[in-house]
Design a protein around this motif. Structure first.
Motif, PDB file in Angstrom:
ATOM      1  N   ALA A  48       8.417 -19.005  16.865  1.00 16.41           N
ATOM      2  CA  ALA A  48       9.155 -20.189  17.311  1.00 16.41           C
ATOM      3  C   ALA A  48      10.440 -19.739  18.000  1.00 16.41           C
ATOM      4  N   ASN A  49      10.718 -20.348  19.131  1.00 17.75           N
ATOM      5  CA  ASN A  49      11.919 -20.028  19.897  1.00 17.75           C
ATOM      6  C   ASN A  49      12.721 -21.290  20.169  1.00 17.75           C
ATOM      7  N   ALA A  50      14.008 -21.136  20.317  1.00 16.88           N
ATOM      8  CA  ALA A  50      14.880 -22.206  20.801  1.00 16.88           C
ATOM      9  C   ALA A  50      15.348 -21.814  22.193  1.00 16.88           C
ATOM     10  N   ASP A  51      15.389 -22.784  23.087  1.00 18.57           N
ATOM     11  CA  ASP A  51      15.873 -22.516  24.440  1.00 18.57           C
ATOM     12  C   ASP A  51      17.393 -22.554  24.464  1.00 18.57           C
ATOM     13  N   TRP A  52      17.965 -21.646  25.235  1.00 19.67           N
ATOM     14  CA  TRP A  52      19.415 -21.595  25.413  1.00 19.67           C
ATOM     15  C   TRP A  52      19.692 -21.322  26.874  1.00 19.67           C
ATOM     16  N   GLN A  53      20.488 -22.179  27.489  1.00 20.15           N
ATOM     17  CA  GLN A  53      20.863 -22.001  28.879  1.00 20.15           C
ATOM     18  C   GLN A  53      22.375 -22.032  28.981  1.00 20.15           C
ATOM     19  N   PRO A  54      22.994 -20.868  29.167  1.00 20.99           N
ATOM     20  CA  PRO A  54      24.454 -20.851  29.286  1.00 20.99           C
ATOM     21  C   PRO A  54      24.903 -21.528  30.580  1.00 20.99           C
ATOM     22  N   VAL A  55      26.114 -22.032  30.551  1.00 21.32           N
ATOM     23  CA  VAL A  55      26.698 -22.678  31.718  1.00 21.32           C
ATOM     24  C   VAL A  55      26.673 -21.699  32.887  1.00 21.32           C
ATOM     25  N   GLY A  56      26.262 -22.186  34.041  1.00 26.35           N
ATOM     26  CA  GLY A  56      26.260 -21.368  35.252  1.00 26.35           C
ATOM     27  C   GLY A  56      25.009 -20.535  35.431  1.00 26.35           C
ATOM     28  N   SER A  57      24.068 -20.604  34.492  1.00 23.97           N
ATOM     29  CA  SER A  57      22.841 -19.809  34.605  1.00 23.97           C
ATOM     30  C   SER A  57      21.660 -20.729  34.882  1.00 23.97           C
ATOM     31  N   ILE A  58      20.830 -20.322  35.820  1.00 28.57           N
ATOM     32  CA  ILE A  58      19.608 -21.066  36.088  1.00 28.57           C
ATOM     33  C   ILE A  58      18.511 -20.699  35.093  1.00 28.57           C
ATOM     34  N   LEU A  59      18.697 -19.572  34.422  1.00 31.55           N
ATOM     35  CA  LEU A  59      17.673 -19.052  33.510  1.00 31.55           C
ATOM     36  C   LEU A  59      17.856 -19.605  32.102  1.00 31.55           C
ATOM     37  N   ASN A  60      16.771 -20.138  31.532  1.00 29.57           N
ATOM     38  CA  ASN A  60      16.734 -20.509  30.115  1.00 29.57           C
ATOM     39  C   ASN A  60      16.282 -19.294  29.330  1.00 29.57           C
ATOM     40  N   PHE A  61      17.020 -18.955  28.298  1.00 27.14           N
ATOM     41  CA  PHE A  61      16.672 -17.817  27.449  1.00 27.14           C
ATOM     42  C   PHE A  61      15.933 -18.315  26.208  1.00 27.14           C
ATOM     43  N   ALA A  62      15.047 -17.509  25.690  1.00 23.92           N
ATOM     44  CA  ALA A  62      14.353 -17.815  24.443  1.00 23.92           C
ATOM     45  C   ALA A  62      15.016 -17.028  23.323  1.00 23.92           C
ATOM     46  N   LEU A  63      15.456 -17.753  22.295  1.00 22.23           N
ATOM     47  CA  LEU A  63      16.062 -17.125  21.125  1.00 22.23           C
ATOM     48  C   LEU A  63      15.128 -17.342  19.945  1.00 22.23           C
ATOM     49  N   GLY A  64      14.645 -16.247  19.376  1.00 16.55           N
ATOM     50  CA  GLY A  64      13.730 -16.351  18.246  1.00 16.55           C
ATOM     51  C   GLY A  64      14.381 -17.020  17.050  1.00 16.55           C
ATOM     52  N   THR A  65      13.728 -18.052  16.501  1.00 15.63           N
ATOM     53  CA  THR A  65      14.283 -18.777  15.363  1.00 15.63           C
ATOM     54  C   THR A  65      13.440 -18.630  14.097  1.00 15.63           C
ATOM     55  N   GLY A  66      12.205 -18.187  14.227  1.00 18.30           N
ATOM     56  CA  GLY A  66      11.375 -18.024  13.036  1.00 18.30           C
ATOM     57  C   GLY A  66       9.923 -17.784  13.394  1.00 18.30           C
ATOM     58  N   VAL A  67       9.143 -17.515  12.383  1.00 17.66           N
ATOM     59  CA  VAL A  67       7.711 -17.299  12.561  1.00 17.66           C
ATOM     60  C   VAL A  67       6.944 -18.005  11.445  1.00 17.66           C
TER      61      VAL A  67
END
Length: 163
Positions: A48-67
């Motif tokens: 399971a991942n949570a999406d994170w998009q920092p201000v100014g970035s077009i890219l959404n990052f995946a942050l692992g939250t659990g399995v």
């Protein structure tokens, strides 16, 4: 040198197939029992991942939250003492029984390079039945089978791995 790799990437003779696998159940005394009546099994990890998009970035990052870890298998109904009997007994007593399993792979006897008998073994502890469990599903003329699904409430532990 022409830049081409003329060496085989992998030795196909070392490939492991479904017939090289086994599923074991560990009883309350710690003894492993081969479940030869199981014709298919699958151990999966769902990330399971949570999406994170920092201000100014077009890219959404995946942050692992659990399995979550699951085991599913289908068994031909031959004996009941390891699976359905403890399950039904637990239900009668108002509890969900916990099970422990080990999935194993073994190199074929004709494997090259002296690797005969090398194994991969993964332990699954604290497995609780999950989803629809077949108590009886019958079709005339067909072999009677039970489908099982378990949620594994611990991380898989490797005892042996092919290296």
């Amino acid at each position: 040198m022409n830049g081409l790799n003329n060496m085989a990437v992998a030795d196909y003779r070392k490939a492991v197939t479904g017939k090289d696998g086994q599923l074991f159940m560990t009883d309350s005394r710690g003894q492993n029992h081969f479940l030869g009546e199981v014709d298919t099994f699958q151990i999966q990890v769902n990330v399971a991942n949570a999406d994170w998009q920092p201000v100014g970035s077009i890219l959404n990052f995946a942050l692992g939250t659990g399995v979550t870890v699951t085991l599913s298998f289908t068994e031909t109904v031959i004996r009941d003492e390891f699976t359905i009997a403890p399950f039904l007994e637990g239900l009668r007593n108002g509890i969900f029984p916990l099970f422990a399993f080990q999935g194993a792979l073994r190199r074929r006897p004709d494997a090259p390079g002296g690797e005969v008998g090398r194994r991969e073994r993964v332990v699954l502890s604290n497995c609780t039945p999950d989803g629809a469990i077949d108590i009886m599903s019958l079709t005339p003329g067909e072999i009677v089978k039970r489908a099982w699904s378990f949620r594994v409430n611990s991380l898989p532990k490797e005892l042996e791995l092919f290296i």
